[in-house]
Design an enzyme around this catalytic site. Sequence first.
Site: not given
Ligand code: B3K
Ligand code: ZN
Length: 849
Positions: A262, A297
């Site tokens: 995340m 990320e």
């Molecule tokens: N943005 C997060 C994913 C969140 C998922 C929530 N169930 C990771 C990513 O795509 O980078």
């Molecule tokens: Zn993402």
Amino acid sequence: IKEIYLKDYKQPEFKVSKCDLCFELYDDYTIVTNTMNIESSKKDNQLYTLKLNSIDLELIELYLNDLKLSDARYSYKDEVLSVYNTPNKFSLKIKNKIYPQNNTELEGLYKSGSIFCTQNEPEGFRRITPYIDRPDVMAVYTTTIIADKKKYPVLLSNGNKQSENQYGDKHSVTWFDPHPKPSYLFALVAGDLGVINDSFRTMSGNDIELNIYCDLGNESKCFHAMRSLKDAMLWDEEKYGREYDLDIYNIVAVDSFNMGAMENKGLNIFNSHYVLANEELATDRDFMGIQSVIAHEYFHNWTGNRITCRDWFQLTLKEGLTVFRDQCFSADLNSKEVARIEDVKALRERQFVEDASPTSHPIQPESYISMNNFYTATVYEKGAEVIRMIHTLLGEEKYRKATDLYFESFDGQAVTTKDFLWAMSEAGKVDLTQFERWYHQNGTPRLLVSEKYENNKYILRLTQVIPNTLEGQRQRVYFFPLKIALLNEEGKEILEETLTISKEFEEFSWETDSKPILSINRDFSAPIIIKQEQNDYQFLSRHDSNSFVRYESMHSFGVDTLEKIIHNDEIDREFVDTYGYILDADLNLSFKALLLELPSVSTLMQRQEVVDFEPIYEANEKLQKHLASVYKDKLLSIYKNNHLPKDDSIESLSMDRRAIKNRVLKLLSMLGDEDIIDLVKNQYDNSSTMTDKIAALDILENTTQKEGAVSLSDFYQRYKNDTLVMNKYFAILAASEREGTLDRVMALQNDDVYDEKIPNLVRSLIGVFARNYKHFHSKDGLGYKFVADKIIEIDKINAQMASALAGAFKIYEKMNETNKKLMKAELKRVVSTHSLSKNCYEIVNKILT
Ligand code: B3K
Ligand code: ZN
């Protein structure tokens, strides 16, 4: 159960400009004090009701402009805290109590082992404190964490560290993040953690402190992640002109995590699977995965954090774009040709299947019940293909101008895919009106291709066939780039062009001296299915200069060959010859390994009108045995030339060697010959890499009872204390084609290492079993029953995990009558379970209707 619609989007009635949080962490509970500066969006002087999202609220007290509110001034119902008669501008202080140690959903603030951590995307923040929990409300956060100094020496949150204090056994740290952000990017970590540090000097000369935190003792496994982070930071400067914007970048690895990682601002939280690695414990695939997820990320810092989504329907705005960015990064750092093929393979195995199922949706969906169900291959991987098409249409230079314009225009804002497309078409000088259909229509388009050659003229006729919506409505034709080449008999390019396709029927023609050979959808320039009236697979798989089409032709040739076996029990000699040709060809070894891979069960299944796995397995086995016996000597010599048991380097040549030798070893093992089994056994015993050990173990498990059992128990003894490695052990057993797999999977649930609360373990054992076509779909229905039982059970612990498992039933509609009936009974049982989560309800209900 409520369905949310994009068409109902309204701007927020209130904005939060500042959010000061204080966390007092205790063993049994946590006290959160949340002080917000709030302003009504309306400029009149009316009194309004402020609505804050909150789940399981245990309110301690509430102050408005420092005055404690009486009970009459607020109420809490249906996950909303309403505060009545608020002025235009005010501060609101909320004190509430939460129980992170009991949080098994792993959303909001929870504990992974002894580490406190958070996961707030998309709607986890409301489990921490009442808030206007939507991405278009962006505030500046200050976070103070107070905890026991000994148990939690490391206290982290977003931004830069502002101050630290000591009080007896306790200490506190305050973090300040100057960049306004939505609540889903908030993060907190507390624990007794190990760390490695490094630094990165940005293009304008700022030195950034880089830290990767993990469980004590795992520090030495973080170096590959650190290397990847620095590579990603440099790449984003060079390719997109994007620089990092805080003094510090922290990554924390935790064992209990629902997904991969995340992108919380300045404090990424990762599934330890995507951080920890060394040559002994991680496979080559793991190393590649770490590189791409760390980069993904990091790239979100600009595509996601600085510019975020207005609402969750815009998810592909950040995810499609960021996946495209991480794909390009991996391609640049490794082999471009292999990277592209791997991306397409993954797209077709996951996204094409999803898009042909009852859960099919556009990359920008129109409605959802649980947003967590929409972090899908469609939003991510098809989303990335859509961005890639824009990249192809604009070309590198204009694409860069367009992304510059996007960053310049929308920095600090929460925007929509339309805003993105505006920047692309404005700077790219191309009309993307028709292109926009890729955002709103679902299903995989097909392109029918017919060719004609007469009077030195080559004519190419193309017809778009667009699937209907799930409700049976017609959808319209697409605008897309189609990269083609015409080749002469030696495989030389007569011409290469990127055609722009926009109509249902199109015709192109070229003057050529002799009949050319068509190389179509080069590099997979559009995410479509090509249907050719005639094909030149044999020629193209040997001679095409475009590595993707070469792969594609070999793959399609394999598909045709397997289908011939299924229908006429006949092995195509020309395919066998071509296979031999590729074995001898002088090629990059990873690329060669891909060319030699036979089509997956899923590929063939997707082409069946009524799905039945047995004939696919049988045909596969027959073809593999045949190839292995015809080419045994060649395969053995490839194996021997590339098997260097003590080479544990992760440089590309070493990885390539492992890729090819494990591919040929697997094929050879189909013969079941003793000399081959000895090789496999020997590889397990003597190879120093996990890649080789796992490859050998997988073969042993699937071919020999005796040696398999010996090696598996050796593996278990050696690695039982390393959960990440044990995931691989469970996955091999759950994917096994041997008789009795279901019984063994059931028994493994009682293994000391297994823990139903840890998502990685559930995925490795139950998730892998649910994708074991042979045993999950067994005609006694026991596979279905087992997985349905698990869904019901796990749903009470972690609804996201349960609904991910339910995805295995997506294929229901296409199954043969026997399996369909069995599946239906189980799906009905799941959907009628008392207090089933909305996550599971949404998926299962879609499958059933
Ligand atoms: N943005 C997060 C994913 C969140 C998922 C929530 N169930 C990771 C990513 O795509 O980078
Ligand atoms: Zn993402």
